[in-house]
Design a protein around this motif. Structure first.
Motif, PDB file in Angstrom:
ATOM      1  N   ASP A  77       0.783  -1.129   0.106  1.00 37.99           N
ATOM      2  CA  ASP A  77       0.056   0.116   0.160  1.00 37.99           C
ATOM      3  C   ASP A  77       0.955   1.230  -0.264  1.00 37.99           C
ATOM      4  O   ASP A  77       0.586   2.341  -0.760  1.00 37.99           O
ATOM      5  N   ASP A  78       1.907   1.164   0.715  1.00 41.74           N
ATOM      6  CA  ASP A  78       2.829   2.408   0.784  1.00 41.74           C
ATOM      7  C   ASP A  78       3.701   2.694  -0.724  1.00 41.74           C
ATOM      8  O   ASP A  78       3.591   3.727  -0.881  1.00 41.74           O
ATOM      9  N   ALA A 110       0.923   4.178  -2.596  1.00 41.01           N
ATOM     10  CA  ALA A 110       0.847   5.743  -2.477  1.00 41.01           C
ATOM     11  C   ALA A 110       2.119   6.480  -2.754  1.00 41.01           C
ATOM     12  O   ALA A 110       1.926   7.890  -3.270  1.00 41.01           O
ATOM     13  N   TYR A 159       1.780   6.182  -7.266  1.00 43.00           N
ATOM     14  CA  TYR A 159       0.547   6.108  -8.287  1.00 43.00           C
ATOM     15  C   TYR A 159       0.478   7.146  -9.166  1.00 43.00           C
ATOM     16  O   TYR A 159      -0.084   7.218 -10.036  1.00 43.00           O
ATOM     17  N   GLU A 160       1.046   8.454  -8.468  1.00 47.72           N
ATOM     18  CA  GLU A 160       1.092   9.684  -9.078  1.00 47.72           C
ATOM     19  C   GLU A 160       1.900   9.614 -10.521  1.00 47.72           C
ATOM     20  O   GLU A 160       1.865  10.453 -11.403  1.00 47.72           O
ATOM     21  N   LEU A 205      -6.242   1.143  -5.722  1.00 46.68           N
ATOM     22  CA  LEU A 205      -6.040   2.402  -5.830  1.00 46.68           C
ATOM     23  C   LEU A 205      -7.438   3.115  -5.290  1.00 46.68           C
ATOM     24  O   LEU A 205      -7.588   3.945  -4.698  1.00 46.68           O
ATOM     25  N   LEU A 240      -8.470   2.527  -1.841  1.00 46.77           N
ATOM     26  CA  LEU A 240      -7.398   3.567  -0.751  1.00 46.77           C
ATOM     27  C   LEU A 240      -7.790   4.919  -0.837  1.00 46.77           C
ATOM     28  O   LEU A 240      -7.015   5.748  -0.258  1.00 46.77           O
ATOM     29  N   LEU A 266      -6.890   6.653  -3.577  1.00 44.79           N
ATOM     30  CA  LEU A 266      -6.027   7.272  -4.479  1.00 44.79           C
ATOM     31  C   LEU A 266      -6.297   7.629  -5.789  1.00 44.79           C
ATOM     32  O   LEU A 266      -6.560   6.742  -6.409  1.00 44.79           O
ATOM     33  N   ARG A 267      -6.615   8.669  -6.116  1.00 46.27           N
ATOM     34  CA  ARG A 267      -7.037   9.309  -7.281  1.00 46.27           C
ATOM     35  C   ARG A 267      -5.998  10.144  -8.046  1.00 46.27           C
ATOM     36  O   ARG A 267      -5.300  10.928  -7.317  1.00 46.27           O
ATOM     37  N   ARG A 268      -5.606   9.770  -9.133  1.00 45.11           N
ATOM     38  CA  ARG A 268      -4.641  10.659 -10.119  1.00 45.11           C
ATOM     39  C   ARG A 268      -5.185  11.855 -10.425  1.00 45.11           C
ATOM     40  O   ARG A 268      -6.426  12.201 -10.682  1.00 45.11           O
TER      41      ARG A 268
END
Length: 172
Positions: A125-126, A129, A132-133, A155, A158, A160-162
């Motif tokens: 997960d780390d 994070a 992912y960008e 994603l 979690l 996490l959105r780009r």
């Protein structure tokens, strides 16, 4: 001006001994059919294809047309081998070991409800994070040795959105 590429031949014709290109479509001969009838029990479709300079698919279709298609029943020991090895081996390796097609192995794993689950942990997960960008989903999946769909789902899970900019895959 570049030279024409020299043609490579894949194998020899069983009947005439002529050099053949595997991509060339040709009619099945009585000699080809005879080879299939004599060897279809002892050789795999892959081995027959190599012997006859045909694709595996062409051999499978012809065997079916001749009424020689074989369906090997799964034995308890085959299922046990799958249960013991599926988490540590890919379908290609299992297929080779069991002398079956990858598709047959995949179907049997599904029937036996044997799934290779990808286990997420804090370290993975780390990693997501942190990356992912700047990395595509495909690149992240390749680095984590899983599928794009599993990474995309994680994603979302979690949150996490780009940003709106598109990230190109590096092609790994």
């Amino acid at each position: 001006m570049p030279r024409a590429q020299e043609r490579t031949w894949d194998c020899l014709c069983v009947e005439t001994g002529d050099k053949l290109d595997m991509a060339t479509r040709r009619r099945w001969t009585t000699k080809d059919d005879e080879v299939l009838r004599q060897h279809h029990r002892a050789l795999t479709n892959s081995e027959l294809a190599e012997k006859l300079c045909r694709s595996e698919a062409a051999v499978a279709v012809r065997l079916n047309q001749l009424g020689l298609a074989r369906r090997r029943h799964w034995k308890d020991r085959d299922d046990q081998t799958l249960r013991e090895l599926y988490m540590h081996s890919d379908n290609a390796a299992l297929a080779t070991l069991l002398r079956r097609s990858e598709a047959a192995v995949a179907r049997r794993l599904h029937l036996l409800k044997l799934r290779r689950a990808f286990v997420w942990n804090a370290e993975k997960d780390d990693f997501l994070a942190a990356n992912y960008e700047t990395h595509s989903t495909a690149d992240l999946a390749a680095q984590l040795e899983t599928t794009d769909a599993i990474v995309a789902h994680r994603l979302v899970t979690l949150g996490l959105r780009r940003t709106s900019r598109r990230i190109a895959s590096s092609g790994h």
